[in-house]
Scaffold this active site. Sequence first.
Site, PDB file in Angstrom:
ATOM      1  N   GLY A  25       0.827  -1.195   0.000  1.00  0.00           N
ATOM      2  CA  GLY A  25       0.000   0.000   0.000  1.00  0.00           C
ATOM      3  C   GLY A  25       0.861   1.244   0.000  1.00  0.00           C
ATOM      4  CG  HIS A 107       1.938   2.974  13.990  1.00  0.00           C
ATOM      5  ND1 HIS A 107       2.326   3.929  14.901  1.00  0.00           N
ATOM      6  CD2 HIS A 107       0.606   2.776  14.192  1.00  0.00           C
ATOM      7  CE1 HIS A 107       1.271   4.289  15.627  1.00  0.00           C
ATOM      8  NE2 HIS A 107       0.223   3.592  15.216  1.00  0.00           N
TER       9      HIS A 107
END
Length: 338
Positions: A25, A107
């Site tokens: 993505g 993250h």
Amino acid sequence: MKVYYDDDASFSHLENKKIAVLGFGSQGHAHSLSLKDSGMNVVVGLRKDSKRWDLAVKAGIEVKTVPDAVKWADVIMILLPDQVQKEVYDKDIAPYVEAGNTLAFGHGFNIHYKQIIPPEDVNIMMIAPKSPGHLVRRTFLQGSGVPCLIAIHQDPSGNTKDFALAWAKGIGGTKAGVIETNFKDETETDLFGEQAVLCGGSAELIKAGFETLTNAGYPPELAYFECMHEMKLIVDLYYEGGLSRMNYSVSDTAEYGGMTRGSKVINAQSKEAMKQILADVQSGKFAKEWLDEYYSGQKEMDKLREENRNHPIEKVGAKLREMMSWLLQKPKKEEVGV
């Protein structure tokens, strides 16, 4: 706080490693393609039925299923949506991770909130560019980069930081500057910023301003320009030089009006709400709420998305943007993951 640049990082730490990037993505395409361009041995891991499989192949990168990519790799970067990482990890990653491997994240959500608990003999690192992936890729191709954060959660090999810096260099981060942090601080500040300022706070401020003007009888087109369109111009000034740059660039009237009236909108009550948002992030309450929402079918998410799509500012904005020819240009290939 030390900032790391190109001379502080060496590709040598990753040049002989087999690297798997799971996901293609926004961030996944930027990391995998940029690392490949930097000379690394990279494959992308996807579901066999993924719509992005052909995109990755057309971009010139080898694709494997997630289990095959993990079995093959020494370094595995998980760049899947936060809410699906645990499910994929449990099924397709954990059974194939070996001692000495390195797991990487963009993250800290799943490590910090203990959704994923890797074995102690595996290195755990984070490389988090401070921008969307499309900008990571665009700036890399331009010969620059965006600032990155790195963090080390487990370091049985003793050189995981070298891996993280090499990775950051491979996506252009060390040209802009890399700062070391930890999974906790990255996760909590990131979630707070998204909710209170960047995605939540700014959107609600824009909608509230638009509604105030239109409810008072002003044309929605004027309200759109004042509360939505011109926001980019102000944010660009913030980006270039902070609050001072913005105040220097606007009129004296705007500067005085902003400094004397802004605190009437963002006031003590607003700050208390921000404190509560931060408390929910710190305690894990938000993470549980979001994961519960995802696993229950995202009905509230769908309802909120529909409400946003149907807000009057979106209706008038769509018409006005049709007049702005510069917004109608097709995105470049690197901006759509190919």
